[in-house]
Scaffold this active site. Structure first.
Site, PDB file in Angstrom:
ATOM      1  N   THR A 121      -1.817   7.205  -0.260  1.00 36.90           N
ATOM      2  CA  THR A 121      -3.090   7.111  -0.769  1.00 36.90           C
ATOM      3  C   THR A 121      -3.803   5.522  -0.296  1.00 36.90           C
ATOM      4  O   THR A 121      -4.958   5.455  -0.293  1.00 36.90           O
ATOM      5  CB  THR A 121      -3.125   6.867  -2.261  1.00 36.90           C
ATOM      6  OG1 THR A 121      -2.386   5.748  -2.752  1.00 36.90           O
ATOM      7  CG2 THR A 121      -2.230   8.152  -2.836  1.00 36.90           C
ATOM      8  N   ASP A 135       0.373  -2.314  12.381  1.00 36.01           N
ATOM      9  CA  ASP A 135       0.879  -2.587  11.018  1.00 36.01           C
ATOM     10  C   ASP A 135       1.214  -4.233  11.157  1.00 36.01           C
ATOM     11  O   ASP A 135       2.459  -4.511  11.809  1.00 36.01           O
ATOM     12  CB  ASP A 135       1.870  -1.793  10.271  1.00 36.01           C
ATOM     13  CG  ASP A 135       2.326  -2.379   8.922  1.00 36.01           C
ATOM     14  OD1 ASP A 135       2.786  -3.428   8.791  1.00 36.01           O
ATOM     15  OD2 ASP A 135       2.289  -1.386   8.055  1.00 36.01           O
ATOM     16  N   ARG A 190       0.690  -1.185  -0.061  1.00 37.32           N
ATOM     17  CA  ARG A 190      -0.036  -0.040   0.198  1.00 37.32           C
ATOM     18  C   ARG A 190       0.893   1.418   0.005  1.00 37.32           C
ATOM     19  O   ARG A 190       1.889   1.441   0.848  1.00 37.32           O
ATOM     20  CB  ARG A 190      -0.948  -0.037   1.165  1.00 37.32           C
ATOM     21  CG  ARG A 190      -1.941  -1.025   1.310  1.00 37.32           C
ATOM     22  CD  ARG A 190      -3.093  -0.719   2.265  1.00 37.32           C
ATOM     23  NE  ARG A 190      -2.682  -0.068   3.308  1.00 37.32           N
ATOM     24  CZ  ARG A 190      -3.706   0.290   4.427  1.00 37.32           C
ATOM     25  NH1 ARG A 190      -5.178   0.055   4.008  1.00 37.32           N
ATOM     26  NH2 ARG A 190      -3.465   0.905   5.494  1.00 37.32           N
ATOM     27  N   ASP A 198       4.819  -5.106   9.806  1.00 38.08           N
ATOM     28  CA  ASP A 198       5.959  -4.538  10.426  1.00 38.08           C
ATOM     29  C   ASP A 198       6.187  -5.284  11.946  1.00 38.08           C
ATOM     30  O   ASP A 198       7.308  -5.631  12.308  1.00 38.08           O
ATOM     31  CB  ASP A 198       5.625  -3.097  11.080  1.00 38.08           C
ATOM     32  CG  ASP A 198       5.943  -2.117   9.685  1.00 38.08           C
ATOM     33  OD1 ASP A 198       6.430  -2.807   8.697  1.00 38.08           O
ATOM     34  OD2 ASP A 198       5.701  -0.977   9.554  1.00 38.08           O
TER      35      ASP A 198
HETATM   36  C1  PRP Z   1      -1.059  -4.514   4.395  1.00 40.09           C
HETATM   37  C2  PRP Z   1      -1.726  -5.862   4.723  1.00 40.09           C
HETATM   38  C3  PRP Z   1      -2.539  -5.957   3.743  1.00 40.09           C
HETATM   39  C4  PRP Z   1      -3.193  -4.702   3.318  1.00 40.09           C
HETATM   40  C5  PRP Z   1      -4.421  -4.322   3.385  1.00 40.09           C
HETATM   41  O1  PRP Z   1      -0.200  -4.670   3.896  1.00 40.09           O
HETATM   42  O2  PRP Z   1      -0.985  -6.888   5.072  1.00 40.09           O
HETATM   43  O3  PRP Z   1      -2.056  -6.630   2.585  1.00 40.09           O
HETATM   44  O4  PRP Z   1      -2.261  -3.831   4.035  1.00 40.09           O
HETATM   45  O5  PRP Z   1      -5.018  -3.199   3.113  1.00 40.09           O
HETATM   46  P1  PRP Z   1      -6.106  -2.900   2.337  1.00 40.09           P
HETATM   47  O6  PRP Z   1      -6.978  -3.800   2.304  1.00 40.09           O
HETATM   48  O7  PRP Z   1      -6.159  -1.626   2.365  1.00 40.09           O
HETATM   49  O8  PRP Z   1      -5.435  -3.281   0.804  1.00 40.09           O
HETATM   50  P2  PRP Z   1       0.912  -3.611   3.562  1.00 40.09           P
HETATM   51  O9  PRP Z   1       0.621  -2.580   2.296  1.00 40.09           O
HETATM   52  O10 PRP Z   1       1.128  -2.735   4.485  1.00 40.09           O
HETATM   53  O11 PRP Z   1       2.392  -4.515   3.089  1.00 40.09           O
HETATM   54  P3  PRP Z   1       3.187  -5.468   4.080  1.00 40.09           P
HETATM   55  O12 PRP Z   1       2.284  -6.620   4.219  1.00 40.09           O
HETATM   56  O13 PRP Z   1       4.339  -5.778   3.204  1.00 40.09           O
HETATM   57  O14 PRP Z   1       3.433  -4.559   5.389  1.00 40.09           O
HETATM   58  N1  URA Z   2      -2.722  -3.049   7.138  1.00 43.50           N
HETATM   59  C1  URA Z   2      -2.358  -3.362   8.240  1.00 43.50           C
HETATM   60  O1  URA Z   2      -1.380  -4.110   8.560  1.00 43.50           O
HETATM   61  N2  URA Z   2      -2.892  -2.750   9.078  1.00 43.50           N
HETATM   62  C2  URA Z   2      -3.911  -2.066   9.054  1.00 43.50           C
HETATM   63  O2  URA Z   2      -4.662  -1.664  10.249  1.00 43.50           O
HETATM   64  C3  URA Z   2      -4.627  -2.011   7.803  1.00 43.50           C
HETATM   65  C4  URA Z   2      -3.793  -2.429   6.728  1.00 43.50           C
END
Ligand code: PRP
Ligand code: URA
Length: 206
Positions: A106, A198, A102, A201
């Protein structure tokens, strides 16, 4: 499409550990594994069986085995935390990887990696991502795997926001969602509240 909310006491137990900001990565990983075990057991109830005759050391009896190829698709990175537990439920499964991130400003997800096994009507696909926030990552993933031929797709998540559920239901009405909990909603930064922060993370200590 149906939304299935687990009522298993272990789900509430593990989600509380995941939410707690004092939880360290080792306990966070264990709780993620524990909750995915339960969610996958529930999601796998939809698998179909064929019967056959099995020979025990003593006699023949009726046996059964699941039909169809199971495919797990963890959305990188956070979905990786669910993969080992999912594989433990169906060790013969294939695995497709998709990397989505993400944009911090945005909250729109973009794809940086994809590698899928064969996908068609015979495959039963479980998309794994602990967080269903806006739904953008899940929607894009399912668009891609349907374009590759998948027709039977379920989404398995740990925490879902009502906004993400609504968006996914609108984009893919045929997809079943299995979730551990439905939270209150998204904040201005598109984080789930109360949520757990997150997930990626916390899982990978970044
Ligand atoms: C997070 C999570 C999902 C996404 C959900 O990923 O693991 O994949 O956000 O959000 P959405 O429903 O609004 O798309 P992130 O982009 O933080 O990547 P990561 O898993 O690599 O930390
Ligand atoms: N992705 C995450 O890891 N946490 C949230 O709350 C939303 C998206």
């Amino acid at each position: 499409m149906s939304i299935e909310l687990s009522s298993h006491p272990l789900v509430r137990h593990h989600i509380t550990i995941l939410r707690d900001c004092e939880t360290h990565a080792d306990d966070f990983r264990r709780a993620c594994t524990g909750i995915t075990n339960v969610l996958m057991m529930e999601a796998a109830k939809q698998l179909e069986l064929e019967t056959f005759s099995v020979q025990t050391p003593l006699e023949k009896t009726d046996g059964a085995r699941i039909t169809g190829d199971v495919v797990f698709v963890p959305i990188l990175r956070a979905g990786l935390g669910m993969l080992d537990a999912a594989m433990a439920t169906v060790p013969s499964a294939s695995v497709g990887y998709i990397g989505l991130e993400r944009d911090e400003a945005t909250a729109e997800a973009s794809c940086y990696y994809s590698k899928m096994p064969e996908l068609g009507a015979a495959q039963i696909v479980y998309v794994l991502d602990p967080m269903l926030a806006t739904g953008g990552s899940a929607i894009q993933t399912i668009e891609r795997i349907k374009a590759d031929g998948a027709t039977r797709v379920s989404m398995v998540c740990i925490i879902a926001a009502p906004e993400g559920i609504a968006a996914l239901q609108e984009a893919h009405p045929d997809v079943t969602i299995m979730t551990g909990v439905i939270d209150r909603g998204l904040d201005d930064n598109k984080y789930i509240r109360p949520g757990l922060g997150d997930f990626g993370d916390r899982l990978f200590r970044t």
